[in-house]
Design a protein around this motif. Sequence first.
Motif, PDB file in Angstrom:
ATOM      1  N   ASN A   1      44.002  16.468  25.715  1.00  0.00           N
ATOM      2  CA  ASN A   1      45.090  17.146  26.055  1.00  0.00           C
ATOM      3  C   ASN A   1      44.499  18.435  26.600  1.00  0.00           C
ATOM      4  OD1 ASN A   1      47.178  15.133  25.795  1.00  0.00           O
ATOM      5  ND2 ASN A   1      47.603  16.106  23.744  1.00  0.00           N
TER       6      ASN A   1
ATOM      7  N   SER B   1      46.356   8.459  31.343  1.00  0.00           N
ATOM      8  CA  SER B   1      47.741   8.591  30.897  1.00  0.00           C
ATOM      9  C   SER B   1      48.637   7.214  30.842  1.00  0.00           C
ATOM     10  CB  SER B   1      48.545   9.779  31.684  1.00  0.00           C
ATOM     11  OG  SER B   1      49.929   9.733  31.370  1.00  0.00           O
TER      12      SER B   1
ATOM     13  N   VAL C   1      45.030  11.474  37.668  1.00  0.00           N
ATOM     14  CA  VAL C   1      45.461  10.910  36.706  1.00  0.00           C
ATOM     15  C   VAL C   1      45.460   9.352  37.076  1.00  0.00           C
ATOM     16  CG1 VAL C   1      47.529  10.241  35.547  1.00  0.00           C
ATOM     17  CG2 VAL C   1      47.254  12.510  35.828  1.00  0.00           C
TER      18      VAL C   1
ATOM     19  N   THR D   1      47.595   9.847  21.004  1.00  0.00           N
ATOM     20  CA  THR D   1      46.519  10.311  22.143  1.00  0.00           C
ATOM     21  C   THR D   1      45.186  10.039  21.670  1.00  0.00           C
ATOM     22  OG1 THR D   1      47.991  11.649  23.367  1.00  0.00           O
ATOM     23  CG2 THR D   1      45.544  11.476  23.780  1.00  0.00           C
TER      24      THR D   1
END
Length: 245
Positions: A41, A87, A97, A117
Motif C-alpha cells: 500500500n 490489485s 495497476v 494484502t
Amino acid sequence: MEKIESLKGKTVAIVGMGRSWHDYNLAKSHGIHFDEVWAINSVASVIFHDRVFMMDPPSRFLDSDDAGGQTDTMRKLLQEHDKPIYSCITDERCPTVVEYPIRELVRDTHCYYLNNTVAYAIAFAYWNEIANLKMFGIDFSYKGNLHFAEAGRGCCEFWLDKCMHKDIQVEVANSSALLDSNEDAQDKLYGYHRLKDPMVVVLDEEKKLKVLKKSEYESSINRPERTPIMVDRNDPNVLGEPKKW
C-alpha cells in the motif's frame, strides 16, 4: 498471467506499514542486499521499490475516503506511478495497476486462504519460487498488557510456513511479532519458558535445529578472556596527569 521467471531464486523484501519497517531502513543503510523490494500500500510513497501490492480496488481510494489517512497518498500513487501495482481489478484511471494472478495462483498452490494484502504478496513470492524472503513492517501485534492486534497475522504465518516447506529462506525483522521474532530465545517454547533453566533452540554446526537447556548453550559459547582496562586516576597502571605541558 504467467510466472515471472526472473524472480526465481531471488531475494525479496516485503515492506509493510508496521513499526518494524524501521528495521528495513537499518538493513538497507547497512548494505543488506535485496534483488527486489515489494511495498504494501502507501509504503510505496516512502521507499524505493519494484512492485506494489494493494489488493483493494483502486476505486476505494479514488472515489471514497474509506482508507482514511492513506487516501490522498494512494490517489496520487495510483494515477502517477511507474511500477506495477497488483490489485483485485484494473482501473482505466490507473495506468500501472495490473490484476493479481488469482486464478493461476489458486490453481497451482491448491490454496485460497488469502485474507489480507500481505498474504497475497507472500503467496506471490511462493508462487514465483523466490529463494529468500525478508519481512519488514509486517507486525500485526504489539506488546502491552495484552497484545494489541489486527486481523491477518495467522494467514501470513500460514503462507510463510508454506514458503519454508518449499525451502524458501524466511527472515523476519527482529522487532516484529510475526513468527514471535521479537520474543527472547528462552521465551519461544511455551511451558519450557517457565523452567528455571528454560529450553532454547539453536542451529548446530550442520545448520540443523537443536534444542538444549539455556545453561548448556551459554556454557558452549567460547568467550575470549579480556583484561579489564581501568580509566581511573587511582589505577596504578596509569601514569597520571603530566606535571608539565
